[in-house]
Design a protein around this motif. Structure first.
Motif, PDB file in Angstrom:
ATOM      1  N   SER A 165       0.826  -1.200   0.000  1.00 40.69           N
ATOM      2  CA  SER A 165       0.000   0.000   0.000  1.00 40.69           C
ATOM      3  C   SER A 165       0.866   1.258   0.000  1.00 40.69           C
ATOM      4  CB  SER A 165      -0.924   0.000   1.217  1.00 40.69           C
ATOM      5  OG  SER A 165      -1.686   1.172   1.247  1.00 40.69           O
ATOM      6  N   ALA A 166       1.919   1.262   0.797  1.00 39.88           N
ATOM      7  CA  ALA A 166       2.802   2.431   0.881  1.00 39.88           C
ATOM      8  C   ALA A 166       3.519   2.657  -0.447  1.00 39.88           C
ATOM      9  CB  ALA A 166       3.806   2.259   2.015  1.00 39.88           C
ATOM     10  N   PHE A 167       3.969   1.580  -1.080  1.00 43.82           N
ATOM     11  CA  PHE A 167       4.642   1.721  -2.370  1.00 43.82           C
ATOM     12  C   PHE A 167       3.686   2.303  -3.412  1.00 43.82           C
ATOM     13  CE2 PHE A 167       5.873   0.309  -6.583  1.00 43.82           C
ATOM     14  CZ  PHE A 167       7.216   0.647  -6.619  1.00 43.82           C
ATOM     15  N   LEU A 168       2.501   1.698  -3.522  1.00 45.08           N
ATOM     16  CA  LEU A 168       1.533   2.152  -4.522  1.00 45.08           C
ATOM     17  C   LEU A 168       1.071   3.578  -4.262  1.00 45.08           C
ATOM     18  CD1 LEU A 168      -0.655  -1.041  -4.996  1.00 45.08           C
ATOM     19  CD2 LEU A 168       1.117  -0.143  -6.525  1.00 45.08           C
ATOM     20  N   SER A 169       0.974   3.960  -2.997  1.00 43.52           N
ATOM     21  CA  SER A 169       0.524   5.313  -2.650  1.00 43.52           C
ATOM     22  C   SER A 169       1.489   6.384  -3.128  1.00 43.52           C
ATOM     23  CB  SER A 169       0.343   5.445  -1.139  1.00 43.52           C
ATOM     24  OG  SER A 169      -0.729   4.656  -0.706  1.00 43.52           O
ATOM     25  N   ALA A 170       2.738   6.025  -3.353  1.00 42.34           N
ATOM     26  CA  ALA A 170       3.739   7.003  -3.790  1.00 42.34           C
ATOM     27  C   ALA A 170       3.852   7.072  -5.305  1.00 42.34           C
ATOM     28  CB  ALA A 170       5.095   6.661  -3.193  1.00 42.34           C
ATOM     29  N   LEU A 185       0.228  16.608  -5.463  1.00 41.07           N
ATOM     30  CA  LEU A 185       1.474  17.320  -5.735  1.00 41.07           C
ATOM     31  C   LEU A 185       2.670  16.395  -5.519  1.00 41.07           C
ATOM     32  CD1 LEU A 185       3.119  19.976  -6.204  1.00 41.07           C
ATOM     33  CD2 LEU A 185       3.008  20.294  -3.734  1.00 41.07           C
ATOM     34  N   GLY A 186       2.612  15.602  -4.470  1.00 43.72           N
ATOM     35  CA  GLY A 186       3.724  14.714  -4.137  1.00 43.72           C
ATOM     36  C   GLY A 186       4.008  13.663  -5.192  1.00 43.72           C
ATOM     37  N   ASP A 187       2.982  13.238  -5.923  1.00 44.74           N
ATOM     38  CA  ASP A 187       3.196  12.271  -7.001  1.00 44.74           C
ATOM     39  C   ASP A 187       3.929  12.910  -8.171  1.00 44.74           C
ATOM     40  OD1 ASP A 187       1.818  10.404  -5.502  1.00 44.74           O
ATOM     41  OD2 ASP A 187      -0.080  10.713  -6.554  1.00 44.74           O
ATOM     42  N   PRO A 196      -3.481   3.999  -7.421  1.00 46.57           N
ATOM     43  CA  PRO A 196      -4.199   4.266  -6.162  1.00 46.57           C
ATOM     44  C   PRO A 196      -3.669   3.410  -5.012  1.00 46.57           C
ATOM     45  CG  PRO A 196      -5.543   2.920  -7.610  1.00 46.57           C
ATOM     46  CD  PRO A 196      -4.308   3.297  -8.390  1.00 46.57           C
ATOM     47  N   GLY A 197      -3.678   3.982  -3.859  1.00 41.26           N
ATOM     48  CA  GLY A 197      -3.269   3.293  -2.645  1.00 41.26           C
ATOM     49  C   GLY A 197      -3.555   4.215  -1.482  1.00 41.26           C
ATOM     50  N   ASN A 198      -3.770   3.654  -0.316  1.00 43.33           N
ATOM     51  CA  ASN A 198      -4.037   4.487   0.846  1.00 43.33           C
ATOM     52  C   ASN A 198      -3.245   3.937   2.027  1.00 43.33           C
ATOM     53  OD1 ASN A 198      -5.046   5.997   2.957  1.00 43.33           O
ATOM     54  ND2 ASN A 198      -6.998   6.267   1.920  1.00 43.33           N
ATOM     55  N   SER A 199      -2.007   4.358   2.091  1.00 43.93           N
ATOM     56  CA  SER A 199      -1.121   3.833   3.121  1.00 43.93           C
ATOM     57  C   SER A 199      -1.496   4.295   4.519  1.00 43.93           C
ATOM     58  CB  SER A 199       0.325   4.199   2.804  1.00 43.93           C
ATOM     59  OG  SER A 199       0.495   5.596   2.783  1.00 43.93           O
ATOM     60  N   GLU A 200      -2.175   5.430   4.622  1.00 44.61           N
ATOM     61  CA  GLU A 200      -2.583   5.906   5.950  1.00 44.61           C
ATOM     62  C   GLU A 200      -3.567   4.925   6.590  1.00 44.61           C
ATOM     63  OE1 GLU A 200      -1.426   9.320   3.414  1.00 44.61           O
ATOM     64  OE2 GLU A 200      -2.900   7.743   3.165  1.00 44.61           O
ATOM     65  N   ASN A 220       7.245   3.591   0.727  1.00 37.77           N
ATOM     66  CA  ASN A 220       6.736   4.816   0.123  1.00 37.77           C
ATOM     67  C   ASN A 220       7.869   5.577  -0.567  1.00 37.77           C
ATOM     68  OD1 ASN A 220       5.256   7.822   0.707  1.00 37.77           O
ATOM     69  ND2 ASN A 220       3.934   6.110   0.148  1.00 37.77           N
ATOM     70  N   SER A 221       9.045   5.557   0.032  1.00 35.99           N
ATOM     71  CA  SER A 221      10.211   6.205  -0.582  1.00 35.99           C
ATOM     72  C   SER A 221      10.616   5.487  -1.869  1.00 35.99           C
ATOM     73  CB  SER A 221      11.386   6.232   0.393  1.00 35.99           C
ATOM     74  OG  SER A 221      11.064   6.998   1.534  1.00 35.99           O
ATOM     75  N   LEU A 222      10.548   4.167  -1.869  1.00 35.06           N
ATOM     76  CA  LEU A 222      10.861   3.410  -3.088  1.00 35.06           C
ATOM     77  C   LEU A 222       9.858   3.709  -4.198  1.00 35.06           C
ATOM     78  CD1 LEU A 222      11.963  -0.047  -1.641  1.00 35.06           C
ATOM     79  CD2 LEU A 222      13.401   1.653  -2.798  1.00 35.06           C
ATOM     80  N   GLY A 223       8.600   3.905  -3.838  1.00 38.27           N
ATOM     81  CA  GLY A 223       7.604   4.291  -4.828  1.00 38.27           C
ATOM     82  C   GLY A 223       7.945   5.633  -5.454  1.00 38.27           C
ATOM     83  N   SER A 224       8.348   6.592  -4.633  1.00 37.52           N
ATOM     84  CA  SER A 224       8.756   7.891  -5.160  1.00 37.52           C
ATOM     85  C   SER A 224      10.050   7.787  -5.962  1.00 37.52           C
ATOM     86  CB  SER A 224       8.932   8.904  -4.030  1.00 37.52           C
ATOM     87  OG  SER A 224       7.674   9.285  -3.518  1.00 37.52           O
ATOM     88  N   ALA A 225      10.960   6.915  -5.524  1.00 37.49           N
ATOM     89  CA  ALA A 225      12.204   6.714  -6.269  1.00 37.49           C
ATOM     90  C   ALA A 225      11.911   6.138  -7.658  1.00 37.49           C
ATOM     91  CB  ALA A 225      13.148   5.791  -5.498  1.00 37.49           C
ATOM     92  N   SER A 226      10.911   5.270  -7.747  1.00 37.19           N
ATOM     93  CA  SER A 226      10.557   4.724  -9.063  1.00 37.19           C
ATOM     94  C   SER A 226       9.992   5.832  -9.953  1.00 37.19           C
ATOM     95  CB  SER A 226       9.566   3.569  -8.923  1.00 37.19           C
ATOM     96  OG  SER A 226       8.303   4.018  -8.503  1.00 37.19           O
ATOM     97  N   SER A 227       9.241   6.757  -9.377  1.00 36.14           N
ATOM     98  CA  SER A 227       8.750   7.901 -10.152  1.00 36.14           C
ATOM     99  C   SER A 227       9.906   8.806 -10.583  1.00 36.14           C
ATOM    100  CB  SER A 227       7.736   8.703  -9.334  1.00 36.14           C
ATOM    101  OG  SER A 227       6.589   7.936  -9.085  1.00 36.14           O
TER     102      SER A 227
END
Length: 137
Positions: free
Chosen positions: A15-20, A96-98, A24-28, A53-60
């Protein structure tokens, strides 16, 4: 019992990975559900959610580097041009974060500082969530 904890951690990580990402994902909610079930595992949940979540952003960030260069406009781009990698501290902000890691990759900002700011922002966010959830429970 331990199998359920590991399954819960796996679900939280997914969930954390997909949320970043733009998916769709809801890590909260996943974090809250996990801590409700296993409150003593808060540190593992915090670290794992931050990492995933950081790895998800790193992939972006990586995907942004693969994109062909063309004219981009928008709020994320303006923020990045003004603040550089430090703007990625806000990579946890919904919507914005995505866009920030994608734009940072497209702008070819230096990877290591980008990753440091991403991890710091994600960790602070999840730490605040963990504290709020623990206080509520």
């Amino acid at each position: 019992m331990m199998d359920a904890v590991w399954l819960g951690l796996g679900g939280l990580a997914l969930s954390a990975f997909l949320s970043a990402t733009v998916l769709p994902g809801n890590s909260e909610l996943a974090l809250g559900a996990f801590l409700y079930q296993w409150p003593s595992w808060w540190l593992a949940a915090l670290l794992l959610a931050t990492l995933a979540n950081s790895l998800g952003s790193a992939s972006s960030l990586y995907l942004g580097r693969l994109a062909p260069r063309k004219e981009l406009t928008g709020r994320a781009l303006g923020t990045l041009q003004r603040f550089g990698p430090a703007a990625l501290l806000l990579s946890w902000v919904p919507l914005l974060g995505d866009a920030l890691p994608l734009a940072a990759g497209w702008l070819r900002l230096p990877v290591l500082p980008c990753l440091v700011w991403i991890v710091l922002g994600k960790c602070l966010r999840y730490a605040m969530l963990v504290l709020a959830i623990k206080a509520w429970l």
